[in-house]
Design a protein around this motif. Structure first.
Motif: not given
Length: 71
Positions: A3-6, A27-33, A62-63, A67-69
């Motif tokens: 299943h693809s969230i996107l 990428l989403a799991e990385l800290p923002l910096a 990523v945004d 949001m979907l998660r």
């Protein structure tokens, strides 16, 4: 098939859609910096390798993924 969230549906794990989802999830799991370093690092970041348009698209994905998660 996974299943693809996107995509909002089952996709083949051999597909470009799944490859894209895995990249966005990583990428989403990385800290923002750290994510910003990956995108913007001079001479070797994604912006250097893929261009500004591709990075802007990935940032938006990523945004959207986050949001979907959240639901």
């Amino acid at each position: 098939m996974k299943h693809s969230i996107l995509a909002g549906r089952e996709v083949s794990t051999w597909s470009e859609e799944w490859k894209h989802e895995c990249e966005v999830q990583m990428l989403a799991e990385l800290p923002l910096a750290r994510r910003n370093e990956v995108f913007d690092e001079p001479g070797k970041g994604m912006k250097f390798k893929r261009g500004e348009v591709a990075v802007a698209y990935l940032r938006a994905e990523v945004d959207r993924y986050a949001m979907l998660r959240r639901g």
